[in-house]
Design a protein around this motif. Structure first.
Motif, PDB file in Angstrom:
ATOM      1  N   VAL A 161       0.843  -1.201   0.000  1.00 15.94           N
ATOM      2  CA  VAL A 161       0.000   0.000   0.000  1.00 15.94           C
ATOM      3  C   VAL A 161       0.879   1.252   0.000  1.00 15.94           C
ATOM      4  CG1 VAL A 161      -1.629   1.333   1.391  1.00 15.94           C
ATOM      5  CG2 VAL A 161      -2.002  -1.109   1.020  1.00 15.94           C
ATOM      6  N   SER A 162       1.945   1.234   0.762  1.00 14.51           N
ATOM      7  CA  SER A 162       2.862   2.382   0.800  1.00 14.51           C
ATOM      8  C   SER A 162       3.505   2.606  -0.559  1.00 14.51           C
ATOM      9  CB  SER A 162       3.933   2.167   1.866  1.00 14.51           C
ATOM     10  OG  SER A 162       3.356   2.042   3.134  1.00 14.51           O
ATOM     11  N   LEU A 163       3.907   1.520  -1.218  1.00 17.93           N
ATOM     12  CA  LEU A 163       4.485   1.645  -2.557  1.00 17.93           C
ATOM     13  C   LEU A 163       3.452   2.216  -3.527  1.00 17.93           C
ATOM     14  CD1 LEU A 163       6.737   1.183  -4.615  1.00 17.93           C
ATOM     15  CD2 LEU A 163       5.905  -1.168  -4.864  1.00 17.93           C
ATOM     16  N   SER A 164       2.228   1.760  -3.428  1.00 17.14           N
ATOM     17  CA  SER A 164       1.172   2.295  -4.293  1.00 17.14           C
ATOM     18  C   SER A 164       0.933   3.777  -4.037  1.00 17.14           C
ATOM     19  CB  SER A 164      -0.122   1.518  -4.088  1.00 17.14           C
ATOM     20  OG  SER A 164       0.020   0.202  -4.564  1.00 17.14           O
ATOM     21  N   GLN A 165       1.015   4.199  -2.785  1.00 18.69           N
ATOM     22  CA  GLN A 165       0.868   5.617  -2.463  1.00 18.69           C
ATOM     23  C   GLN A 165       1.975   6.438  -3.118  1.00 18.69           C
ATOM     24  OE1 GLN A 165       0.893   5.512   1.825  1.00 18.69           O
ATOM     25  NE2 GLN A 165      -1.334   5.654   1.935  1.00 18.69           N
ATOM     26  N   VAL A 166       3.196   5.937  -3.097  1.00 21.14           N
ATOM     27  CA  VAL A 166       4.303   6.644  -3.733  1.00 21.14           C
ATOM     28  C   VAL A 166       4.058   6.752  -5.234  1.00 21.14           C
ATOM     29  CG1 VAL A 166       6.772   6.490  -4.314  1.00 21.14           C
ATOM     30  CG2 VAL A 166       6.019   6.077  -1.977  1.00 21.14           C
ATOM     31  N   ILE A 167       3.622   5.665  -5.835  1.00 24.94           N
ATOM     32  CA  ILE A 167       3.375   5.685  -7.276  1.00 24.94           C
ATOM     33  C   ILE A 167       2.268   6.680  -7.621  1.00 24.94           C
ATOM     34  CG2 ILE A 167       2.492   4.291  -9.195  1.00 24.94           C
ATOM     35  CD1 ILE A 167       4.105   1.932  -7.959  1.00 24.94           C
ATOM     36  N   VAL A 168       1.203   6.700  -6.851  1.00 27.37           N
ATOM     37  CA  VAL A 168       0.116   7.653  -7.087  1.00 27.37           C
ATOM     38  C   VAL A 168       0.608   9.087  -6.871  1.00 27.37           C
ATOM     39  CG1 VAL A 168      -2.097   8.481  -6.175  1.00 27.37           C
ATOM     40  CG2 VAL A 168      -1.756   6.049  -6.637  1.00 27.37           C
ATOM     41  N   ALA A 169       1.445   9.291  -5.864  1.00 27.61           N
ATOM     42  CA  ALA A 169       1.951  10.635  -5.576  1.00 27.61           C
ATOM     43  C   ALA A 169       2.763  11.196  -6.737  1.00 27.61           C
ATOM     44  CB  ALA A 169       2.797  10.615  -4.305  1.00 27.61           C
ATOM     45  N   PHE A 170       3.429  10.341  -7.477  1.00 31.11           N
ATOM     46  CA  PHE A 170       4.268  10.795  -8.580  1.00 31.11           C
ATOM     47  C   PHE A 170       3.586  10.643  -9.941  1.00 31.11           C
ATOM     48  CE2 PHE A 170       7.387  10.311  -5.248  1.00 31.11           C
ATOM     49  CZ  PHE A 170       8.208  11.397  -5.454  1.00 31.11           C
ATOM     50  N   SER A 171       2.328  10.267  -9.950  1.00 35.75           N
ATOM     51  CA  SER A 171       1.599  10.064 -11.207  1.00 35.75           C
ATOM     52  C   SER A 171       0.627  11.202 -11.463  1.00 35.75           C
ATOM     53  CB  SER A 171       0.820   8.743 -11.152  1.00 35.75           C
ATOM     54  OG  SER A 171       1.683   7.665 -10.963  1.00 35.75           O
ATOM     55  N   ASP A 172       0.384  11.439 -12.731  1.00 37.05           N
ATOM     56  CA  ASP A 172      -0.555  12.484 -13.129  1.00 37.05           C
ATOM     57  C   ASP A 172      -1.943  11.940 -13.433  1.00 37.05           C
ATOM     58  OD1 ASP A 172       1.416  14.439 -12.947  1.00 37.05           O
ATOM     59  OD2 ASP A 172       2.060  14.129 -15.016  1.00 37.05           O
ATOM     60  N   SER A 173      -2.045  10.629 -13.650  1.00 34.79           N
ATOM     61  CA  SER A 173      -3.334  10.043 -14.001  1.00 34.79           C
ATOM     62  C   SER A 173      -3.364   8.587 -13.556  1.00 34.79           C
ATOM     63  CB  SER A 173      -3.558  10.107 -15.514  1.00 34.79           C
ATOM     64  OG  SER A 173      -2.624   9.279 -16.173  1.00 34.79           O
ATOM     65  N   THR A 174      -4.551   8.021 -13.605  1.00 39.24           N
ATOM     66  CA  THR A 174      -4.711   6.606 -13.259  1.00 39.24           C
ATOM     67  C   THR A 174      -3.952   5.724 -14.241  1.00 39.24           C
ATOM     68  OG1 THR A 174      -6.894   7.088 -12.361  1.00 39.24           O
ATOM     69  CG2 THR A 174      -6.427   4.795 -12.866  1.00 39.24           C
ATOM     70  N   MET A 175      -4.005   6.080 -15.508  1.00 36.03           N
ATOM     71  CA  MET A 175      -3.306   5.291 -16.523  1.00 36.03           C
ATOM     72  C   MET A 175      -1.803   5.293 -16.276  1.00 36.03           C
ATOM     73  SD  MET A 175      -3.306   5.524 -20.710  1.00 36.03           S
ATOM     74  CE  MET A 175      -5.023   5.936 -20.724  1.00 36.03           C
ATOM     75  N   MET A 176      -1.280   6.457 -15.930  1.00 36.36           N
ATOM     76  CA  MET A 176       0.150   6.555 -15.640  1.00 36.36           C
ATOM     77  C   MET A 176       0.509   5.734 -14.399  1.00 36.36           C
ATOM     78  SD  MET A 176       2.327  10.012 -15.055  1.00 36.36           S
ATOM     79  CE  MET A 176       4.078  10.007 -14.823  1.00 36.36           C
ATOM     80  N   ALA A 177      -0.313   5.795 -13.377  1.00 34.38           N
ATOM     81  CA  ALA A 177      -0.064   5.030 -12.153  1.00 34.38           C
ATOM     82  C   ALA A 177      -0.089   3.529 -12.444  1.00 34.38           C
ATOM     83  CB  ALA A 177      -1.096   5.386 -11.090  1.00 34.38           C
ATOM     84  N   ASN A 178      -1.049   3.081 -13.239  1.00 33.69           N
ATOM     85  CA  ASN A 178      -1.116   1.662 -13.598  1.00 33.69           C
ATOM     86  C   ASN A 178       0.118   1.219 -14.362  1.00 33.69           C
ATOM     87  OD1 ASN A 178      -3.611   1.281 -12.390  1.00 33.69           O
ATOM     88  ND2 ASN A 178      -4.747   1.699 -14.264  1.00 33.69           N
ATOM     89  N   GLY A 179       0.568   2.037 -15.289  1.00 36.16           N
ATOM     90  CA  GLY A 179       1.777   1.708 -16.050  1.00 36.16           C
ATOM     91  C   GLY A 179       3.013   1.641 -15.172  1.00 36.16           C
ATOM     92  N   ILE A 180       3.153   2.601 -14.280  1.00 36.54           N
ATOM     93  CA  ILE A 180       4.311   2.610 -13.389  1.00 36.54           C
ATOM     94  C   ILE A 180       4.276   1.404 -12.457  1.00 36.54           C
ATOM     95  CG2 ILE A 180       5.426   3.843 -11.492  1.00 36.54           C
ATOM     96  CD1 ILE A 180       4.594   6.457 -12.875  1.00 36.54           C
ATOM     97  N   GLN A 181       3.092   1.071 -11.939  1.00 42.10           N
ATOM     98  CA  GLN A 181       2.996  -0.099 -11.065  1.00 42.10           C
ATOM     99  C   GLN A 181       3.455  -1.358 -11.783  1.00 42.10           C
ATOM    100  OE1 GLN A 181      -1.080   0.016  -9.620  1.00 42.10           O
ATOM    101  NE2 GLN A 181      -0.377   0.863  -7.674  1.00 42.10           N
ATOM    102  N   THR A 182       3.031  -1.523 -13.017  1.00 41.58           N
ATOM    103  CA  THR A 182       3.454  -2.691 -13.788  1.00 41.58           C
ATOM    104  C   THR A 182       4.961  -2.677 -14.007  1.00 41.58           C
ATOM    105  OG1 THR A 182       1.310  -2.786 -14.891  1.00 41.58           O
ATOM    106  CG2 THR A 182       3.134  -3.941 -15.957  1.00 41.58           C
ATOM    107  N   MET A 183       5.505  -1.502 -14.330  1.00 41.86           N
ATOM    108  CA  MET A 183       6.940  -1.389 -14.604  1.00 41.86           C
ATOM    109  C   MET A 183       7.789  -1.544 -13.340  1.00 41.86           C
ATOM    110  SD  MET A 183       6.914   1.597 -17.562  1.00 41.86           S
ATOM    111  CE  MET A 183       8.153   2.458 -16.711  1.00 41.86           C
TER     112      MET A 183
END
Length: 142
Positions: A38-60
């Motif tokens: 959950v903490s990692l997901s929060q970091v990814i969301v914090a640095f993302s501009d959109s849901t699509m970007m967050a999903n891509g970063i999570q996969t990467m």
């Protein structure tokens, strides 16, 4: 936590898989790892501009780190340099904790692993909190 409990229930009752450690220990360790996730997901969301970007970063992030940590195949077949990279990934510490417990180690033997997982959760949460606090952009996140 409900998902962890349901998974452990199905694992033991329907598939008759015995993990080799008490279920309450497995539940607590997986719950701790859930905090890291959950903490990692929060970091990814914090640095993302959109849901699509967050999903891509999570996969990467999640797929390669899981491969490097030994989730798919054992670390022993990987080069030494890759094995050292695994030491910096939370998945490695989760797998190492389960391995130690399955080999008969006591709770005192896994305290370092637990502390490292807690440190991952705390550090990632702090990064996300800092980034959210510094974010002056009030645009819509979609």
């Amino acid at each position: 936590m409900i998902q962890i409990a349901a998974t452990l229930f199905v694992l033991t009752r329907f598939f008759h898989i015995e993990p080799g450690i008490p279920l309450w220990q497995m539940f607590l360790i997986l719950s701790l790892f859930a905090l890291v996730a959950v903490s990692l997901s929060q970091v990814i969301v914090a640095f993302s501009d959109s849901t699509m970007m967050a999903n891509g970063i999570q996969t990467m992030v999640i797929m390669p780190t899981s491969l490097l940590a030994g989730c798919v195949f054992p670390l022993s077949v990987m080069p030494e340099a890759i094995q050292r990279i695994a030491d910096f990934l939370p998945q490695y510490w989760l797998l190492d904790t389960f391995g130690k417990l399955q080999q008969g180690s006591g709770l005192s033997d896994i305290m370092l692993n637990v502390a490292i997982l807690l440190a991952f959760a705390l550090a990632l949460s702090l990064v996300a909190t800092y980034k959210f606090a510094r974010n002056r952009d009030t645009q819509s996140y979609s």
